[in-house]
Design a protein around this motif. Structure first.
Motif, PDB file in Angstrom:
ATOM      1  N   GLU A  26     -49.124 -21.690 -19.839  1.00  0.00           N
ATOM      2  CA  GLU A  26     -49.360 -20.390 -19.213  1.00  0.00           C
ATOM      3  C   GLU A  26     -49.802 -20.556 -17.768  1.00  0.00           C
ATOM      4  O   GLU A  26     -49.489 -19.716 -16.911  1.00  0.00           O
ATOM      5  CB  GLU A  26     -50.424 -19.619 -20.003  1.00  0.00           C
ATOM      6  N   ARG A  27     -50.522 -21.638 -17.481  1.00  0.00           N
ATOM      7  CA  ARG A  27     -51.022 -21.869 -16.120  1.00  0.00           C
ATOM      8  C   ARG A  27     -50.034 -22.656 -15.256  1.00  0.00           C
ATOM      9  O   ARG A  27     -50.284 -22.874 -14.072  1.00  0.00           O
ATOM     10  CB  ARG A  27     -52.352 -22.630 -16.173  1.00  0.00           C
ATOM     11  N   GLY A  28     -48.941 -23.118 -15.847  1.00  0.00           N
ATOM     12  CA  GLY A  28     -47.981 -23.919 -15.096  1.00  0.00           C
ATOM     13  C   GLY A  28     -48.478 -25.326 -14.825  1.00  0.00           C
ATOM     14  O   GLY A  28     -48.049 -25.975 -13.859  1.00  0.00           O
ATOM     15  N   ASN A  29     -49.362 -25.824 -15.693  1.00  0.00           N
ATOM     16  CA  ASN A  29     -49.893 -27.182 -15.549  1.00  0.00           C
ATOM     17  C   ASN A  29     -49.002 -28.191 -16.267  1.00  0.00           C
ATOM     18  O   ASN A  29     -48.059 -27.821 -16.972  1.00  0.00           O
ATOM     19  CB  ASN A  29     -51.316 -27.256 -16.090  1.00  0.00           C
ATOM     20  N   ASN A  30     -49.345 -29.466 -16.135  1.00  0.00           N
ATOM     21  CA  ASN A  30     -48.521 -30.540 -16.686  1.00  0.00           C
ATOM     22  C   ASN A  30     -49.265 -31.328 -17.762  1.00  0.00           C
ATOM     23  O   ASN A  30     -50.492 -31.251 -17.870  1.00  0.00           O
ATOM     24  CB  ASN A  30     -48.086 -31.494 -15.570  1.00  0.00           C
ATOM     25  N   ALA A  31     -48.505 -32.093 -18.537  1.00  0.00           N
ATOM     26  CA  ALA A  31     -49.076 -33.023 -19.518  1.00  0.00           C
ATOM     27  C   ALA A  31     -48.334 -34.341 -19.387  1.00  0.00           C
ATOM     28  O   ALA A  31     -47.094 -34.363 -19.307  1.00  0.00           O
ATOM     29  CB  ALA A  31     -48.942 -32.479 -20.942  1.00  0.00           C
ATOM     30  N   VAL A  32     -49.092 -35.440 -19.337  1.00  0.00           N
ATOM     31  CA  VAL A  32     -48.501 -36.766 -19.166  1.00  0.00           C
ATOM     32  C   VAL A  32     -48.976 -37.675 -20.283  1.00  0.00           C
ATOM     33  O   VAL A  32     -50.188 -37.804 -20.517  1.00  0.00           O
ATOM     34  CB  VAL A  32     -48.891 -37.383 -17.801  1.00  0.00           C
ATOM     35  N   PHE A  33     -48.041 -38.306 -20.974  1.00  0.00           N
ATOM     36  CA  PHE A  33     -48.363 -39.233 -22.054  1.00  0.00           C
ATOM     37  C   PHE A  33     -47.995 -40.641 -21.605  1.00  0.00           C
ATOM     38  O   PHE A  33     -46.830 -40.921 -21.282  1.00  0.00           O
ATOM     39  CB  PHE A  33     -47.602 -38.873 -23.337  1.00  0.00           C
ATOM     40  N   LEU A  34     -48.997 -41.520 -21.589  1.00  0.00           N
ATOM     41  CA  LEU A  34     -48.793 -42.904 -21.171  1.00  0.00           C
ATOM     42  C   LEU A  34     -49.042 -43.842 -22.344  1.00  0.00           C
ATOM     43  O   LEU A  34     -49.889 -43.571 -23.199  1.00  0.00           O
ATOM     44  CB  LEU A  34     -49.750 -43.260 -20.035  1.00  0.00           C
ATOM     45  N   GLY A  35     -48.335 -44.960 -22.377  1.00  0.00           N
ATOM     46  CA  GLY A  35     -48.567 -45.941 -23.426  1.00  0.00           C
ATOM     47  C   GLY A  35     -47.349 -46.814 -23.650  1.00  0.00           C
ATOM     48  O   GLY A  35     -46.250 -46.497 -23.179  1.00  0.00           O
ATOM     49  N   PRO A  36     -47.512 -47.913 -24.370  1.00  0.00           N
ATOM     50  CA  PRO A  36     -46.390 -48.821 -24.643  1.00  0.00           C
ATOM     51  C   PRO A  36     -45.378 -48.168 -25.580  1.00  0.00           C
ATOM     52  O   PRO A  36     -45.640 -47.105 -26.168  1.00  0.00           O
ATOM     53  CB  PRO A  36     -47.073 -50.020 -25.300  1.00  0.00           C
ATOM     54  N   PRO A  37     -44.211 -48.776 -25.742  1.00  0.00           N
ATOM     55  CA  PRO A  37     -43.185 -48.207 -26.615  1.00  0.00           C
ATOM     56  C   PRO A  37     -43.673 -48.056 -28.056  1.00  0.00           C
ATOM     57  O   PRO A  37     -44.398 -48.901 -28.580  1.00  0.00           O
ATOM     58  CB  PRO A  37     -42.043 -49.230 -26.535  1.00  0.00           C
ATOM     59  N   GLY A  38     -43.265 -46.962 -28.681  1.00  0.00           N
ATOM     60  CA  GLY A  38     -43.489 -46.790 -30.109  1.00  0.00           C
ATOM     61  C   GLY A  38     -44.812 -46.204 -30.532  1.00  0.00           C
ATOM     62  O   GLY A  38     -45.082 -46.105 -31.722  1.00  0.00           O
ATOM     63  N   VAL A  39     -45.666 -45.774 -29.576  1.00  0.00           N
ATOM     64  CA  VAL A  39     -47.006 -45.310 -29.966  1.00  0.00           C
ATOM     65  C   VAL A  39     -47.072 -43.810 -30.216  1.00  0.00           C
ATOM     66  O   VAL A  39     -48.118 -43.298 -30.617  1.00  0.00           O
ATOM     67  CB  VAL A  39     -48.060 -45.698 -28.912  1.00  0.00           C
ATOM     68  N   LEU A  60     -50.201 -34.666 -10.877  1.00  0.00           N
ATOM     69  CA  LEU A  60     -51.514 -34.780 -11.499  1.00  0.00           C
ATOM     70  C   LEU A  60     -52.537 -33.775 -10.991  1.00  0.00           C
ATOM     71  O   LEU A  60     -53.653 -33.723 -11.509  1.00  0.00           O
ATOM     72  CB  LEU A  60     -52.067 -36.197 -11.294  1.00  0.00           C
ATOM     73  N   HIS A  61     -52.180 -32.968  -9.986  1.00  0.00           N
ATOM     74  CA  HIS A  61     -53.136 -32.002  -9.447  1.00  0.00           C
ATOM     75  C   HIS A  61     -53.643 -31.074 -10.543  1.00  0.00           C
ATOM     76  O   HIS A  61     -54.835 -30.776 -10.624  1.00  0.00           O
ATOM     77  CB  HIS A  61     -52.478 -31.190  -8.323  1.00  0.00           C
ATOM     78  N   HIS A  62     -52.731 -30.593 -11.379  1.00  0.00           N
ATOM     79  CA  HIS A  62     -53.108 -29.757 -12.528  1.00  0.00           C
ATOM     80  C   HIS A  62     -52.458 -30.378 -13.763  1.00  0.00           C
ATOM     81  O   HIS A  62     -51.372 -29.972 -14.171  1.00  0.00           O
ATOM     82  CB  HIS A  62     -52.619 -28.321 -12.358  1.00  0.00           C
ATOM     83  N   ALA A  63     -53.080 -31.383 -14.324  1.00  0.00           N
ATOM     84  CA  ALA A  63     -52.443 -32.099 -15.431  1.00  0.00           C
ATOM     85  C   ALA A  63     -53.473 -32.646 -16.414  1.00  0.00           C
ATOM     86  O   ALA A  63     -54.614 -32.941 -16.049  1.00  0.00           O
ATOM     87  CB  ALA A  63     -51.579 -33.239 -14.909  1.00  0.00           C
ATOM     88  N   THR A  64     -53.035 -32.781 -17.651  1.00  0.00           N
ATOM     89  CA  THR A  64     -53.796 -33.476 -18.687  1.00  0.00           C
ATOM     90  C   THR A  64     -53.079 -34.782 -18.982  1.00  0.00           C
ATOM     91  O   THR A  64     -51.879 -34.778 -19.276  1.00  0.00           O
ATOM     92  CB  THR A  64     -53.891 -32.639 -19.970  1.00  0.00           C
ATOM     93  N   THR A  65     -53.801 -35.886 -18.888  1.00  0.00           N
ATOM     94  CA  THR A  65     -53.207 -37.199 -19.153  1.00  0.00           C
ATOM     95  C   THR A  65     -53.726 -37.751 -20.478  1.00  0.00           C
ATOM     96  O   THR A  65     -54.935 -37.756 -20.719  1.00  0.00           O
ATOM     97  CB  THR A  65     -53.540 -38.200 -18.021  1.00  0.00           C
ATOM     98  N   VAL A  66     -52.822 -38.170 -21.335  1.00  0.00           N
ATOM     99  CA  VAL A  66     -53.176 -38.774 -22.622  1.00  0.00           C
ATOM    100  C   VAL A  66     -52.704 -40.223 -22.588  1.00  0.00           C
ATOM    101  O   VAL A  66     -51.497 -40.497 -22.574  1.00  0.00           O
ATOM    102  CB  VAL A  66     -52.523 -38.025 -23.808  1.00  0.00           C
ATOM    103  N   ASN A  67     -53.643 -41.141 -22.559  1.00  0.00           N
ATOM    104  CA  ASN A  67     -53.328 -42.570 -22.497  1.00  0.00           C
ATOM    105  C   ASN A  67     -53.475 -43.155 -23.903  1.00  0.00           C
ATOM    106  O   ASN A  67     -54.579 -43.268 -24.421  1.00  0.00           O
ATOM    107  CB  ASN A  67     -54.276 -43.271 -21.524  1.00  0.00           C
TER     108      ASN A  67
END
Length: 270
Positions: A95-108, A222-229
């Protein structure tokens, strides 16, 4: 006098046409007055259109698989904060036009979670598009060569949620990085990106072939983002270990090498 079926067809009330007998039968049993009957009839049509709309949006999203949050094995990836995922699943970031980023090795589970959020968004009425990074770059390169880049960028800005999968597996050329930057800039603070990558942000300079370009992209992304590592073992390797194909005491380096052997597989067979 025009037949009822013809009227429903011309008014494009397909859902009501299919459920009319049931609606009439229930109205008779409940002894509904005309106003209440009309309300029930229109409700049946609205619910039918809602279901068809979700089906259409899911089909147009072109997900490679229908992974849901309910099917995700959080117990296997304890590094993931479930509260963060629940917050993302509320779609407030969309709704806010923010981003989501998922980081991690293959298969997780990065792709699984990205698709699951995309499904939630489609069910909530948002238009969603899923592309691997390779598919995106091929589309942008083709558009640029055919002098259609502006039109394609506009098309890619329209979806409320754009999922870009597998960033970092292959380095980009400078031209490709420039095209990617233009897309990120177009969607900045307007529509959401959900992105998965096997590379940490510190390595993005290498991915984009230019640290300055990588910084510009990260600044907007990343200005408006949630990062999941996600820091865990590959789900595929776990299944192979169960089947006795991998020894339980293999070193982390060996496990990492085994994961690299299968770059083409879907990341989340959960």
């Amino acid at each position: 006098m025009m037949e009822l079926g013809t009227l429903l067809e011309r008014l494009k009330l397909q859902g009501l046409d299919e459920q009319l007998d049931t609606v009439c039968e229930q109205a008779a049993k409940r002894d509904l007055d005309y106003r209440a009957f009309l309300s029930e009839a229109l409700k049946a049509e609205w619910q039918s259109r809602s279901v068809r709309g979700v089906e259409t949006r899911l089909r147009q999203a072109r997900f490679p698989a229908m992974h849901t949050l309910e099917a995700f094995d959080f117990s296997f990836q304890p590094s993931i904060d479930r509260k963060v995922i629940r917050e993302l699943a509320s779609l407030a970031f969309v709704e806010r036009g923010n981003n989501a980023v998922f980081l991690g090795p293959p298969g997780v589970g990065k792709t699984h979670l990205a698709i699951a959020l995309g499904i939630k968004a489609a069910q909530a009425g948002h238009r969603v598009v899923f592309l691997t990074l390779d598919e995106l770059l091929a589309k942008l390169r083709k558009a640029s060569a055919e002098q259609k880049l502006e039109r394609v960028l506009k098309q890619l800005t329209y979806p409320k949620v754009l999922i870009l999968d597998e960033l970092g597996y292959l380095p980009m050329s400078r031209d490709e990085a420039s095209l990617f930057f233009r897309l990120v800039a177009r969607r900045y603070e307007k529509a959401s990106l959900i992105l998965t990558s096997n590379k940490g942000f510190a390595d993005w300079g290498e991915v984009f072939g230019d640290p300055v370009m990588a910084t510009a992209i990260l600044d907007r992304l990343l200005h408006h983002a949630t990062t999941v590592n996600i820091k865990g073992e590959s789900y595929r390797l776990k299944e192979k270990r169960k089947a006795g194909l991998l020894a339980k005491n293999r070193s982390s380096q060996t496990v990492k090498e085994a994961a690299i052997e299968e770059p083409g597989e879907d990341e989340t067979l959960m």
